[in-house]
Design an enzyme around this catalytic site. Structure first.
Site, PDB file in Angstrom:
ATOM      1  N   GLY A  17      17.208 -18.214 -10.405  1.00 43.86           N
ATOM      2  CA  GLY A  17      18.128 -16.989 -10.291  1.00 43.86           C
ATOM      3  C   GLY A  17      19.458 -17.308 -10.869  1.00 43.86           C
ATOM      4  N   GLY A  19      23.571 -15.193 -11.578  1.00 41.30           N
ATOM      5  CA  GLY A  19      24.312 -14.064 -11.447  1.00 41.30           C
ATOM      6  C   GLY A  19      25.800 -14.522 -11.830  1.00 41.30           C
ATOM      7  CG  MET A  21      29.464 -13.921  -7.572  1.00 44.25           C
ATOM      8  SD  MET A  21      31.341 -13.718  -8.191  1.00 44.25           S
ATOM      9  CE  MET A  21      31.689 -11.984  -8.249  1.00 44.25           C
ATOM     10  CE  LYS A  39      22.668 -17.506  -3.157  1.00 48.13           C
ATOM     11  NZ  LYS A  39      22.515 -16.688  -4.454  1.00 48.13           N
ATOM     12  CG  ASP A 137      23.885  -8.265  -1.702  1.00 44.99           C
ATOM     13  OD1 ASP A 137      23.887  -6.920  -2.048  1.00 44.99           O
ATOM     14  OD2 ASP A 137      23.931  -9.104  -2.383  1.00 44.99           O
TER      15      ASP A 137
END
Length: 500
Positions: A17, A19, A21, A39, A137
């Site tokens: 994944g 993004g 950020m 993450k 979120d």
């Protein structure tokens, strides 16, 4: 493989994944030899006005709080901290498909599935809100549907770390957060609470039922404006078969005023309960209704086939380097990672060198052995059978290596709870071992046969097997040998059961 090691413990493997950020990686926990998700967040890419130090402080606080929430529908937080310029969050690795992909694969989504997903999410939100924590979120990309049908929520607390001012636009013109799922009060920069997550749940349910979010647009500001001022389209206008109470619940969740929404996630769950699918409803792979139809029940077809292979751990073909890495990992106890490397290199090696080449044979043998060491007997079994067939064709059924492969396969069958198949395999092997040079292996096979006879309910045959084994063991090793003593205890146990 990336090769980067976070906190001297977590070796990054593959990006799953990404993004603005940061990134999410599959990784290996070298200390506990398990697969995890990591993450990585970059404070310098977040809210510049907040300051990197404040973001780090908030990150540590949020991770500490969210790690206290224990719920089967919430991803488990294992670790968190700072590594170089990155903040890292180590989480449970969740198998399955995220809800966005799940919806795309099953569109139009059965409304019963939507009810089941929403009910599971309500259970998670009720636990989270009790802390209290607001997710901020909630969206399909932050929800996983596991192979068992359970729903797992990801990224709890991450949105609040990035920035509390979710309406502030970055230099790219995009708001921090997910505009399509953002409650009006959140879009306006007001106080958020459990009701904010309930609004996002309403958006998510609308999307599952209709195939699209209630408010879309070409710009983030346009989407936020529609959240604030436009009423949502009732879903029955698109799908008349949806029950009226379900449409009414979605509209309540999408109320502009938080006070007009349901009081809490528990109330939403209670409203969904009468609409949950009845027992006997049709299911399917990755069916989110399953936890309600058959709670914690095993999949009837899951034992019939090996689980899907894990993604290869290394994209390049370097057999020698892979073998060296596997040896190093096994020496350090890294069995899980060694399994992935071997599973990743085998197809490429077979394509380059040929399926029956010595190098592929060596790799497959190591792969099968390592799978057994890792307790993955269902994945090891077909590898061992393939090795046994190849070796039989090459050297004959009585070859010691052929017999070892078949013996290992029989052990897998035992571990997988297939006593009749394992019994047949051991019985087929026994004549070769009884005429072979190793009497200990013959005795071991005979003892396993006796135990499997008990497992299939043939106690009389098991007793005869144990009695003959005791006689031969005492003749070969003496009455005080451990094997003889163990068989004697087993016979005594049988007598106690049959003659209480």
């Amino acid at each position: 493989m990336n090769g980067r090691v976070i906190a001297d413990r977590y070796e990054l493997s593959t990006v799953i994944g990404q993004g603005g950020m940061g990134q999410v990686w599959t990784a290996y926990d070298g200390r506990l030899d398990r697969r995890v998700a990591v993450k990585l967040l970059r404070p310098d890419r977040m809210a510049a006005a907040t300051g990197a130090d404040e973001i780090r402080r908030r990150f540590v606080r949020e991770c500490r709080v969210t790690a206290q929430v224990t719920h089967p529908g919430l991803v488990t937080v294992h670790d968190a901290g700072k590594d170089g310029d990155d903040l890292y969050l180590v989480m449970q690795y969740v198998e399955g498909a995220d809800l966005a992909d799940h919806l795309a694969e099953h569109e139009p989504y059965p409304w019963q599935w939507a009810v089941s997903v929403a009910a599971q999410l309500c259970a998670v939100l009720a636990a989270v809100h009790a802390v209290p924590i607001v997710h901020r979120d909630l969206k399909p990309r932050n929800v996983m549907v596991t192979p068992e049908g359970t729903v797992v929520v990801l990224d709890l607390g991450v949105a609040s770390v990035i920035d509390t001012d979710t309406t502030r636009l970055t230099h790219t013109g995009s708001p921090i957060g997910s505009p399509a799922y953002m409650a009006p009060e959140q879009a306006m920069g007001g106080a958020v609470g459990p009701y904010t997550d309930l609004y996002a749940l309403g958006v998510l349910m609308h999307e599952l039922l209709s195939g699209t979010v209630p408010f879309a647009g070409s710009t983030a500001l346009g989407v936020l404006h529609r959240h604030l001022y436009e009423p949502p389209l009732p879903v029955r206008g698109l799908r008349p078969e949806i029950p009226e109470p379900l449409e009414a619940l979605v509209l309540r969740l999408l109320a502009k005023d938080p006070q007009h929404r349901p009081a809490d996630a528990q109330e939403v769950y209670e409203a969904l309960t009468p609409m949950l699918p009845a027992r006997g409803a049709a299911g399917g792979p990755l069916d989110p209704t399953r936890p309600f139809l058959r709670p914690f029940a095993p999949w009837p077809d899951r034992a019939a086939a090996p689980p899907p292979a894990r993604p290869p751990a290394t994209p390049r073909l370097d057999v020698a380097a892979a073998v060296d890495e596997v040896k190093r990992l096994l020496g350090e106890g890294g069995v899980t990672q060694a399994v992935d490397i071997l599973g990743g290199i085998l197809p490429a090696a077979a394509a380059e060198h040929g399926e029956h080449s010595p190098v592929v044979r060596i790799l497959r043998k190591q792969y099968a052995t390592t799978l057994m060491d890792d307790g993955q007997y269902r994945r090891a079994l077909p590898e061992l059978r393939r090795l046994a067939d190849d070796r039989t064709a090459e050297a004959g059924p009585g070859d010691p290596q052929t017999l070892q492969f078949r013996y290992d396969a029989a052990q897998c069958l035992e571990q997988l709870g297939e006593p009749a198949e394992a019994l047949a395999e051991y019985r087929a092997l026994l004549p070769y071992h009884e005429s072979g040079p190793d009497p200990a292996r013959a005795f071991d096979v005979r003892r396993r046969i006796a135990g499997l006879l008990l497992a299939v309910g043939d106690h009389t045959a098991a007793g005869r097997q144990y009695q003959a084994l005791l006689y031969d063991a005492e003749r070969a090793y003496g009455p005080y040998h451990p094997l003889a003593a163990d068989v004697r205890r087993q016979l005594e146990r049988q007598r106690q059961f049959h003659n209480p």
